[in-house]
Design an enzyme around this catalytic site. Structure first.
Site, PDB file in Angstrom:
ATOM      1  N   ASN A 117       2.782  -7.209   2.824  1.00 50.70           N
ATOM      2  CA  ASN A 117       1.230  -6.889   3.607  1.00 50.70           C
ATOM      3  C   ASN A 117       1.050  -8.272   3.833  1.00 50.70           C
ATOM      4  O   ASN A 117       0.111  -8.586   2.417  1.00 50.70           O
ATOM      5  CB  ASN A 117       0.878  -5.647   2.909  1.00 50.70           C
ATOM      6  CG  ASN A 117      -0.437  -6.087   2.854  1.00 50.70           C
ATOM      7  OD1 ASN A 117      -1.049  -6.018   3.690  1.00 50.70           O
ATOM      8  ND2 ASN A 117      -1.164  -4.599   2.466  1.00 50.70           N
ATOM      9  N   TRP A 118       0.347  -9.129   4.535  1.00 52.25           N
ATOM     10  CA  TRP A 118      -0.438 -10.360   4.483  1.00 52.25           C
ATOM     11  C   TRP A 118      -1.714  -9.558   4.689  1.00 52.25           C
ATOM     12  O   TRP A 118      -2.919 -10.743   4.115  1.00 52.25           O
ATOM     13  CB  TRP A 118      -0.121 -10.991   6.620  1.00 52.25           C
ATOM     14  CG  TRP A 118       0.983 -11.196   6.455  1.00 52.25           C
ATOM     15  CD1 TRP A 118       1.568 -11.618   5.512  1.00 52.25           C
ATOM     16  CD2 TRP A 118       1.475 -12.496   7.801  1.00 52.25           C
ATOM     17  NE1 TRP A 118       3.033 -12.008   6.351  1.00 52.25           N
ATOM     18  CE2 TRP A 118       2.993 -12.686   7.415  1.00 52.25           C
ATOM     19  CE3 TRP A 118       0.692 -12.549   8.544  1.00 52.25           C
ATOM     20  CZ2 TRP A 118       3.305 -13.174   8.378  1.00 52.25           C
ATOM     21  CZ3 TRP A 118       1.001 -13.177   9.701  1.00 52.25           C
ATOM     22  CH2 TRP A 118       2.717 -13.978   9.702  1.00 52.25           C
ATOM     23  N   LYS A 119      -1.894  -9.049   4.594  1.00 56.48           N
ATOM     24  CA  LYS A 119      -3.775  -8.589   4.229  1.00 56.48           C
ATOM     25  C   LYS A 119      -4.405  -9.335   4.575  1.00 56.48           C
ATOM     26  O   LYS A 119      -4.106  -9.969   6.054  1.00 56.48           O
ATOM     27  CB  LYS A 119      -4.308  -8.550   2.992  1.00 56.48           C
ATOM     28  CG  LYS A 119      -3.241  -7.945   1.755  1.00 56.48           C
ATOM     29  CD  LYS A 119      -3.627  -8.585   0.627  1.00 56.48           C
ATOM     30  CE  LYS A 119      -2.663  -7.011  -0.358  1.00 56.48           C
ATOM     31  NZ  LYS A 119      -3.313  -6.471  -1.952  1.00 56.48           N
ATOM     32  N   HIS A 141      -3.578   2.392   2.497  1.00 59.16           N
ATOM     33  CA  HIS A 141      -3.826   1.174   1.765  1.00 59.16           C
ATOM     34  C   HIS A 141      -4.379   1.060   0.211  1.00 59.16           C
ATOM     35  O   HIS A 141      -5.791   1.810   0.707  1.00 59.16           O
ATOM     36  CB  HIS A 141      -3.816  -0.473   1.859  1.00 59.16           C
ATOM     37  CG  HIS A 141      -3.399  -1.237   0.871  1.00 59.16           C
ATOM     38  ND1 HIS A 141      -4.410  -1.728   0.022  1.00 59.16           N
ATOM     39  CD2 HIS A 141      -1.753  -1.950   0.599  1.00 59.16           C
ATOM     40  CE1 HIS A 141      -3.889  -2.836  -0.571  1.00 59.16           C
ATOM     41  NE2 HIS A 141      -2.650  -2.488  -0.240  1.00 59.16           N
ATOM     42  N   GLU A 165      -6.884  -0.615  -1.039  1.00 60.34           N
ATOM     43  CA  GLU A 165      -7.737  -1.340  -0.423  1.00 60.34           C
ATOM     44  C   GLU A 165      -9.011  -0.362   0.755  1.00 60.34           C
ATOM     45  O   GLU A 165      -9.790  -0.345   0.786  1.00 60.34           O
ATOM     46  CB  GLU A 165      -7.781  -3.113  -0.742  1.00 60.34           C
ATOM     47  CG  GLU A 165      -7.603  -3.661  -1.233  1.00 60.34           C
ATOM     48  CD  GLU A 165      -6.263  -5.267  -0.977  1.00 60.34           C
ATOM     49  OE1 GLU A 165      -5.772  -5.313   0.190  1.00 60.34           O
ATOM     50  OE2 GLU A 165      -5.682  -5.185  -1.725  1.00 60.34           O
ATOM     51  N   GLU A 221       1.687   2.312  -4.748  1.00 58.64           N
ATOM     52  CA  GLU A 221       1.253   1.074  -5.810  1.00 58.64           C
ATOM     53  C   GLU A 221      -0.081   1.463  -6.763  1.00 58.64           C
ATOM     54  O   GLU A 221      -1.087   1.652  -6.592  1.00 58.64           O
ATOM     55  CB  GLU A 221       0.549   0.206  -4.680  1.00 58.64           C
ATOM     56  CG  GLU A 221       1.288  -0.605  -3.485  1.00 58.64           C
ATOM     57  CD  GLU A 221       0.793  -1.524  -2.739  1.00 58.64           C
ATOM     58  OE1 GLU A 221       1.615  -1.852  -2.193  1.00 58.64           O
ATOM     59  OE2 GLU A 221      -0.711  -1.201  -2.350  1.00 58.64           O
ATOM     60  N   GLY A 243      -2.637  -7.105  -6.950  1.00 59.85           N
ATOM     61  CA  GLY A 243      -2.785  -8.559  -6.352  1.00 59.85           C
ATOM     62  C   GLY A 243      -3.567  -9.599  -7.868  1.00 59.85           C
ATOM     63  O   GLY A 243      -4.657  -9.864  -7.765  1.00 59.85           O
ATOM     64  N   SER A 258       1.958  -7.187  -7.323  1.00 64.02           N
ATOM     65  CA  SER A 258       2.612  -7.828  -8.158  1.00 64.02           C
ATOM     66  C   SER A 258       3.662  -7.917  -7.494  1.00 64.02           C
ATOM     67  O   SER A 258       4.527  -8.724  -9.034  1.00 64.02           O
ATOM     68  CB  SER A 258       1.504  -7.893 -10.019  1.00 64.02           C
ATOM     69  OG  SER A 258       0.365  -8.228  -9.517  1.00 64.02           O
ATOM     70  N   GLY A 295       2.222  -8.550  -1.432  1.00 62.17           N
ATOM     71  CA  GLY A 295       1.307  -9.384  -1.513  1.00 62.17           C
ATOM     72  C   GLY A 295       1.313 -10.269  -1.343  1.00 62.17           C
ATOM     73  O   GLY A 295       2.074 -11.275  -0.229  1.00 62.17           O
ATOM     74  N   GLY A 296       0.380 -10.613  -2.103  1.00 57.33           N
ATOM     75  CA  GLY A 296       0.382 -12.252  -2.283  1.00 57.33           C
ATOM     76  C   GLY A 296       2.054 -13.261  -2.555  1.00 57.33           C
ATOM     77  O   GLY A 296       1.466 -14.446  -1.438  1.00 57.33           O
TER      78      GLY A 296
HETATM   79  P1  PGA Z   1      -0.362  -7.945  -4.555  1.00 60.35           P
HETATM   80  O1  PGA Z   1       0.122  -6.471  -3.140  1.00 60.35           O
HETATM   81  O2  PGA Z   1       1.787  -8.200  -4.014  1.00 60.35           O
HETATM   82  O3  PGA Z   1      -0.518  -9.470  -4.120  1.00 60.35           O
HETATM   83  O4  PGA Z   1      -0.467  -7.224  -5.840  1.00 60.35           O
HETATM   84  C1  PGA Z   1       0.646  -5.594  -2.797  1.00 60.35           C
HETATM   85  C2  PGA Z   1      -0.199  -4.829  -1.705  1.00 60.35           C
HETATM   86  O5  PGA Z   1      -1.461  -4.953  -1.877  1.00 60.35           O
HETATM   87  O6  PGA Z   1       0.382  -4.419  -1.301  1.00 60.35           O
END
Ligand code: PGA
Length: 251
Positions: free
Chosen positions: A9-11, A95, A97, A167, A173, A212, A233-234
């Site tokens: 997930n590149w966000k 998600h 966010e 999640e 993050g 994470s 994500g990251g």
């Molecule tokens: P993260 O994000 O791996 O940076 O914690 C995961 C996500 O939001 O899908």
């Protein structure tokens, strides 16, 4: 046995130049990733680039959101059919966010899930509790409410072929990962919740863990019996990390 899947997930990260480097390196490193199915969910403007660079590879691509509507006067929105124009396989829905920053309710997430299905996309439905909710002992109550909203709207059969992702919001993050046992406990509860409606579906439903995930913790997480891969994500923006996470899913 369920096949493993790792979705990046590149966000809101990337640029044409940076994506080119990243996608080239992922494709070049594919043998390292073994047989794990791999996908990247990129910002909308980069779908054409992902399609062009990945079409001839085993890596699939998708979006991070979609409209619950199929078309019309919805300024700034993107429909499932538009995503299909770029041969997306996946669309992340719900998600945390989107839920927290853009006010997406359980009902809206369910509507987006249905829109993704109607367009022929594979929804990656995210559920998860905040730290406050966990500390109040409400983890399963929150996760069940998020899941039930979709189960009620789509029916158990509507989840067939979809992907779930647990999640925990406090792990996203933050560098703070759920322990493999903590994650497994919630994954098993999610599977049992689906099983109560459809046992065959529950046994085949991929449930990814997100929050994470890194090369260093992926192996232990993916070894849990109800964890079928990761939503990353990251670490999905770092070639060696993402390839190592995919490799860990093979073991
Ligand atoms: P993260 O994000 O791996 O940076 O914690 C995961 C996500 O939001 O899908």
């Amino acid at each position: 046995m369920r096949a493993k899947l790792v979705v990046g997930n590149w966000k809101m990260h990337g640029s044409l130049a940076a994506n080119r480097e990243l996608l080239r390196a992922l494709v070049a490193g594919l043998p390292l990733a073994g047989s794990t199915e791999m996908a990247v969910c990129v910002p909308f403007p980069y779908l054409a680039q992902a399609q062009e660079m990945l079409a001839a590879t085993p890596i699939r691509w998708g979006a991070q959101n979609l409209s619950e509507h199929s078309g019309g006067a919805y300024t700034g929105e993107v429909s499932g059919a538009m995503l299909c124009d770029f041969a997306c396989r996946y669309a992340i829905v719900g998600h945390s966010e989107r839920r927290a920053l853009y006010g997406e309710s359980d009902a809206k997430v369910a509507a987006k899930f249905l829109a993704a299905r109607a367009a022929g996309l594979t929804p990656v439905l995210c559920v998860g509790e905040t730290l406050e909710q966990r500390e109040a002992g409400a983890t399963l109550q929150v996760v069940y409410a998020q899941l039930d909203a979709v189960l009620d709207a789509a029916g158990a059969a509507g989840l067939s072929g979809a992907v779930l992702a647990y999640e925990p919001v406090w792990a996203i993050g933050t560098g703070r990962t759920a322990s493999p046992a903590q994650a497994q406990e919630v994954h098993a509860a999610i599977r049992a919740r689906v099983e109560a409606r459809d046992a065959v579906l529950a046994a085949s439903l991929p449930i990814l863990y997100g929050g994470s995930v890194k090369a260093q913790n992926a192996g232990e997480l993916f070894a849990q019996s109800d964890i079928d891969g990761g939503l990353v994500g990251g670490a999905s923006l770092v070639v060696d990390e993402f390839l190592a996470i995919c490799q860990a899913a093979n073991c």
